[in-house]
Design a protein around this motif. Structure first.
Motif, short mmCIF file in Angstrom:
data_model
loop_
_atom_site.label_atom_id
_atom_site.label_comp_id
_atom_site.label_asym_id
_atom_site.label_seq_id
_atom_site.Cartn_x
_atom_site.Cartn_y
_atom_site.Cartn_z
N CYS A 236 0.82 -1.22 0.00
CA CYS A 236 0.00 0.00 0.00
C CYS A 236 0.85 1.26 0.00
CB CYS A 236 -0.95 0.00 1.20
SG CYS A 236 -0.11 0.21 2.78
N CYS A 241 -1.29 -2.00 5.07
CA CYS A 241 -1.36 -3.44 4.79
C CYS A 241 -0.40 -4.26 5.65
CB CYS A 241 -1.06 -3.70 3.32
SG CYS A 241 0.66 -3.40 2.86
N GLY A 242 0.62 -3.66 6.21
CA GLY A 242 1.57 -4.38 7.07
C GLY A 242 2.65 -5.14 6.30
N CYS A 244 5.30 -4.26 4.85
CA CYS A 244 6.68 -3.81 5.02
C CYS A 244 7.09 -3.73 6.48
CB CYS A 244 6.83 -2.43 4.39
SG CYS A 244 5.85 -1.21 5.29
N CYS A 252 7.42 1.70 4.93
CA CYS A 252 6.85 2.65 3.96
C CYS A 252 6.58 4.01 4.59
CB CYS A 252 5.57 2.09 3.35
SG CYS A 252 4.23 1.90 4.52
S1 FES Z 1 2.08 -1.01 5.46
FE1 FES Z 1 1.59 -1.43 3.40
S2 FES Z 1 3.48 -1.16 2.41
FE2 FES Z 1 3.89 -0.52 4.42
#
Ligand code: FES
Ligand SMILES: Cc1cc2nc3c(=O)[nH]c(=O)nc-3n(C[C@H](O)[C@H](O)[C@H](O)COP(=O)(O)OP(=O)(O)OC[C@H]3O[C@@H](n4cnc5c(N)ncnc54)[C@H](O)[C@@H]3O)c2cc1C
Length: 270
Positions: A236, A241-242, A244, A252
């Protein structure tokens, strides 16, 4: 207000072949996208997918960004097929860029490996546009072979600036190459820099970042003087989204540029 999940259309104005595996895409955006050096964008190709890249151009031109891409897999191979006149989608900018206020008044040692010079070029332009902002800029750059040196035609112009020096190296001897040979870490040995008054900024493959950081510590830099880019897989780009996440950090949002003092305790830092 712009929806950060929706890619903005961008026209490919030009494609510059930097090396056999690296191309720079000059993108004319539908509307300006102000960014700071070191922040990243997501490039989107319909039917193929999306991937993160840090603009290699100056933030002073927010409507016309350059993105320098190494062909690594599916999305990057499809990007390499693009020609002037084609369209891509762009989302961003995301993340934390280079901490300019921390670099002001210091010697800045910029250490790049391979396509890692691309995000650093945006920082270099930013520093070049502010004469006297950094006391000196010392560029140390390594690639595997002469033909893999990115932005090669620009080094002489950079080195001709007051208080800027550029040193390059390639990993192994190569016919016709009279420059330095050895890993980029060898450029940090016995460097004429006042370590007490310097900051080091590095970007490149994970293994290079590890050995550059260890070398910087060995020659006297303290962790807070070292900045590095942690380029994890991302989706994302916005902390949703978690994908990374490493421990309590979202790369991110909290990165991709980190101060080594923040991450040195993590086994995953490299
Ligand atoms: S939380 Fe989605 S890319 Fe970092
Ligand atoms: C914040 C950020 C900035 C980046 N900036 C640049 C840039 O300026 N120029 C550039 O060429 N590349 C950059 N990258 C790396 C680039 O995003 C990946 O090379 C790209 O996502 C690969 O996509 P693909 O579909 O072509 O490859 P895939 O088919 O997904 O994978 C091909 C190979 O690349 C590896 N890979 C995939 N994503 C990454 C990643 N994020 N980091 C390291 N290896 C990866 C895979 O593990 C696999 O080995 C950046 C990455 C991040 C996170």
């Amino acid at each position: 207000m712009r929806n950060d999940f929706l890619p903005m259309p961008a026209l490919v104005e030009d494609v510059i072949v930097e090396t056999p595996t690296i191309r720079t895409f000059v993108l004319q955006l539908a509307e300006p996208m102000p960014f700071r050096a070191g922040q990243f964008v997501q490039l989107f190709l319909p039917g193929v997918g999306e991937a993160p890249f840090t603009p290699s151009s100056s933030p002073s031109e927010p409507g016309r960004i350059e993105v320098t891409v190494l062909a690594a897999g599916r999305v990057t191979a499809a990007l390499h097929e693009l020609a002037a006149g084609d369209e891509v989608g762009v989302r961003g900018p995301f993340g934390r860029g280079y901490p300019l206020h921390e670099l002001e008044g210091h010697e800045v040692v910029v250490v790049g490996g391979g396509v890692g010079l691309a995000p650093l070029r945006s920082l270099l332009y930013t520093l070049f546009e502010r004469p006297g902002f950094a006391r000196r800029v010392s560029i140390k750059y390594g690639a595997r072979a002469p033909q893999e040196l990115c932005f090669r035609s620009q080094y002489a112009d950079w080195a001709a600036r007051p208080d800027v020096d550029v040193t390059t190296t390639i990993d192994r001897p190569s016919a016709g190459w009279n420059g330095r040979v050895g890993l980029v870490t060898t450029l940090l040995d016995g460097v004429d820099v006042d370590v007490r008054d310097a900051c080091a900024v590095s970007c490149g493959p994970e293994i290079m970042l590890k050995f550059v950081t260890l070398k910087l510590l060995e020659v006297g830099y303290k962790p807070p003087q070292i900045y590095l880019s942690m380029n994890r897989k991302m989706s994302c780009g916005m902390g949703k989204c978690g994908r990374c996440q490493i421990h309590n950090f979202y790369c991110c949002q909290d990165g991709p540029v980190f101060n080594y003092a923040e991450v040195k305790w993590m086994p995953e830092a490299f």
